[in-house]
Design a protein around this motif. Sequence first.
Motif, PDB file in Angstrom:
ATOM      1  N   VAL A  60       0.838  -1.204   0.000  1.00 42.98           N
ATOM      2  CA  VAL A  60       0.000   0.000   0.000  1.00 42.98           C
ATOM      3  C   VAL A  60       0.873   1.254   0.000  1.00 42.98           C
ATOM      4  O   VAL A  60       0.629   2.217  -0.735  1.00 42.98           O
ATOM      5  N   VAL A  61       1.925   1.228   0.821  1.00 45.19           N
ATOM      6  CA  VAL A  61       2.847   2.366   0.874  1.00 45.19           C
ATOM      7  C   VAL A  61       3.536   2.556  -0.473  1.00 45.19           C
ATOM      8  O   VAL A  61       3.684   3.673  -0.975  1.00 45.19           O
ATOM      9  N   GLN A  62       3.948   1.441  -1.084  1.00 47.70           N
ATOM     10  CA  GLN A  62       4.701   1.501  -2.336  1.00 47.70           C
ATOM     11  C   GLN A  62       3.896   2.117  -3.475  1.00 47.70           C
ATOM     12  O   GLN A  62       4.429   2.864  -4.297  1.00 47.70           O
ATOM     13  N   VAL A  63       2.593   1.777  -3.541  1.00 48.07           N
ATOM     14  CA  VAL A  63       1.784   2.251  -4.670  1.00 48.07           C
ATOM     15  C   VAL A  63       1.220   3.656  -4.427  1.00 48.07           C
ATOM     16  O   VAL A  63       0.671   4.256  -5.342  1.00 48.07           O
ATOM     17  N   SER A  92      11.284   2.409   0.410  1.00 48.88           N
ATOM     18  CA  SER A  92      12.317   1.368   0.316  1.00 48.88           C
ATOM     19  C   SER A  92      11.924   0.086   1.033  1.00 48.88           C
ATOM     20  O   SER A  92      12.585  -0.947   0.862  1.00 48.88           O
ATOM     21  N   LEU A  93      10.876   0.136   1.841  1.00 54.54           N
ATOM     22  CA  LEU A  93      10.524  -1.016   2.663  1.00 54.54           C
ATOM     23  C   LEU A  93      10.081  -2.238   1.851  1.00 54.54           C
ATOM     24  O   LEU A  93      10.554  -3.349   2.090  1.00 54.54           O
ATOM     25  N   LEU A  94       9.163  -2.049   0.902  1.00 59.31           N
ATOM     26  CA  LEU A  94       8.587  -3.194   0.210  1.00 59.31           C
ATOM     27  C   LEU A  94       9.629  -4.071  -0.477  1.00 59.31           C
ATOM     28  O   LEU A  94       9.611  -5.298  -0.301  1.00 59.31           O
ATOM     29  N   PRO A  95      10.543  -3.510  -1.292  1.00 53.21           N
ATOM     30  CA  PRO A  95      11.521  -4.392  -1.950  1.00 53.21           C
ATOM     31  C   PRO A  95      12.357  -5.196  -0.960  1.00 53.21           C
ATOM     32  O   PRO A  95      12.667  -6.362  -1.214  1.00 53.21           O
ATOM     33  N   ILE A  96      12.700  -4.584   0.168  1.00 52.73           N
ATOM     34  CA  ILE A  96      13.537  -5.280   1.145  1.00 52.73           C
ATOM     35  C   ILE A  96      12.739  -6.338   1.895  1.00 52.73           C
ATOM     36  O   ILE A  96      13.198  -7.473   2.083  1.00 52.73           O
ATOM     37  N   ILE A  97      11.528  -5.999   2.329  1.00 57.13           N
ATOM     38  CA  ILE A  97      10.679  -6.990   3.011  1.00 57.13           C
ATOM     39  C   ILE A  97      10.383  -8.162   2.083  1.00 57.13           C
ATOM     40  O   ILE A  97      10.555  -9.331   2.442  1.00 57.13           O
TER      41      ILE A  97
END
Length: 211
Positions: A60-63, A92-97
């Motif tokens: 949700v944050v990423q989009v 940056s959170l989504l790709p790392i998670i």
Amino acid sequence: MDMFFRYVGENWIYLIELAYQHILMVLLAILFALVVGVPLGIVAARVPKLANLILGLANVVQVFPSLAMLVLLMIVFGLGFTTVVIGLFLYSLLPIIRNTYVGLTQVDPAITEAGRGVGMSSLQLLFRVQLPLAMPFVFTGIRVAAVIAIGVATIAPLIGGEGLGREVYSGINMDNPARLYAGAIPAALLALLADLFLGKLQRRVGQGKAA
């Protein structure tokens, strides 16, 4: 292009300062994203019931549109450096998670069972076996996050931040192509260099695990 090279020649010290600020914002955001994202990826991999929730919230944050996100953060944290870093951290959170989660779930169960067979605890398995094997995936996440953060950081001046985006927006507002290119070209080069550098690290880590 003569105007561009002349402008860079006359203002190279200032442009280096902007590049340093740009890199600093990105590095801090990636560091914080690693501190938060890797543990969340581990939790998602070890507690499948939480995986959809964690990945869903990060997605949700990423989009969320980057400018809208930074404006909302500005309302809470005010103008400036801190707000930009928080915004880049969130992006940056989504790709790392996701890549931590995928890397851990791709570890061969037979290897995990072999570790248990020699008496390893869950923590020992995680830090000595599973995470090392998942590192190529984690580096992929860092690589993607860095490129995204470098791009999003160019809009930092709109909320009082610094970085190369300041030259981009100054060039647009003043109808000055030289200033526009002086911000856009180094920002693009930073993204390319980050991708190449992290790609080499990723391949080295992958080769080390394969060996």
